[in-house]
Design an enzyme around this catalytic site. Structure first.
Site, short mmCIF file in Angstrom:
data_model
loop_
_atom_site.label_atom_id
_atom_site.label_comp_id
_atom_site.label_asym_id
_atom_site.label_seq_id
_atom_site.Cartn_x
_atom_site.Cartn_y
_atom_site.Cartn_z
N CYS A 1 -25.72 -74.37 -51.71
CA CYS A 1 -25.03 -74.76 -52.95
C CYS A 1 -24.68 -73.57 -53.82
CB CYS A 1 -25.83 -75.80 -53.72
SG CYS A 1 -27.49 -75.29 -54.15
N HIS B 1 -30.33 -77.38 -57.64
CA HIS B 1 -28.99 -77.45 -57.08
C HIS B 1 -28.02 -76.74 -58.02
CE1 HIS B 1 -25.60 -79.03 -54.86
NE2 HIS B 1 -25.12 -79.61 -55.94
#
Length: 187
Positions: free
Chosen positions: A23, A124
């Site tokens: 990510c 994330h």
């Protein structure tokens, strides 16, 4: 085609989808709107940041990504940009959007195995970028970019994200920017 029809078309956005724990790489490329970084490039940055480390502290020991903020900052510096940490104690009204290329946000994320959500939280990275006056959520977990709206809607979006718990907001700005150009004068 008339001028009105051309204006109503959505802009072409670059959007990478989530793969492994990459990510941070996806957020970098999404905020920059092109594929400049790869897993190999991020791993190289990790090696430069911790050349003598047996277990590199800037990525997953499994080799699947999960890069930390130091990798993002070094990657941005390599292309003439920098990441400025936003102090959440400040009002988002103090943010001068004219001096900001985009945003990279670190948010908590659930770990899932198929349809089963595990009681484990990971971090994330997501990107937000403006194109043709509209800000877009370029989260790599989304199937496609999601329009946020203009400046007012962006501020609401950022406030909602930051109020959800332990989140960090990074402003992506040019290195040559005058210090604090992204901060509105206090009135």
């Amino acid at each position: 085609m008339s001028g009105n029809a051309e204006r109503s078309e959505a802009p072409r956005l670059y959007h990478e989808r989530q793969r492994l724990e990459l990510c941070a790489v996806h957020a970098l490329n999404n905020v920059l709107q092109e594929r400049l970084f790869t897993q190999e490039a991020a791993d190289e940055i990790c090696k430069r940041l911790a050349p003598d480390a047996r277990w590199n502290p800037h990525r997953s020991f499994l080799g699947t990504g999960n890069y930390d903020v130091n990798v993002i900052m070094a990657a941005l510096q390599s292309v003439g940009l920098e990441a400025i940490w936003w102090d959440k104690r400040r009002s988002l009204e103090q943010l001068s959007l004219a001096g900001v290329l985009g945003f990279i946000i670190n948010v908590p994320s659930n770990v899932c195995l198929g349809f089963l959500s595990l009681p484990v939280r990971r971090r994330h990275w997501i990107a937000v970028r403006q194109l043709e006056g509209i800000y877009y959520n370029l989260d790599s977990k989304l199937k496609a970019p999601v329009p946020i709206g203009e400046e007012a809607e962006l501020r609401v979006f950022l406030q909602e994200v930051l109020s959800q718990g332990p989140c960090e907001l990074l402003l992506v700005v040019p290195q040559a920017e005058e210090a604090g150009n992204w901060l509105s004068p206090v009135t």
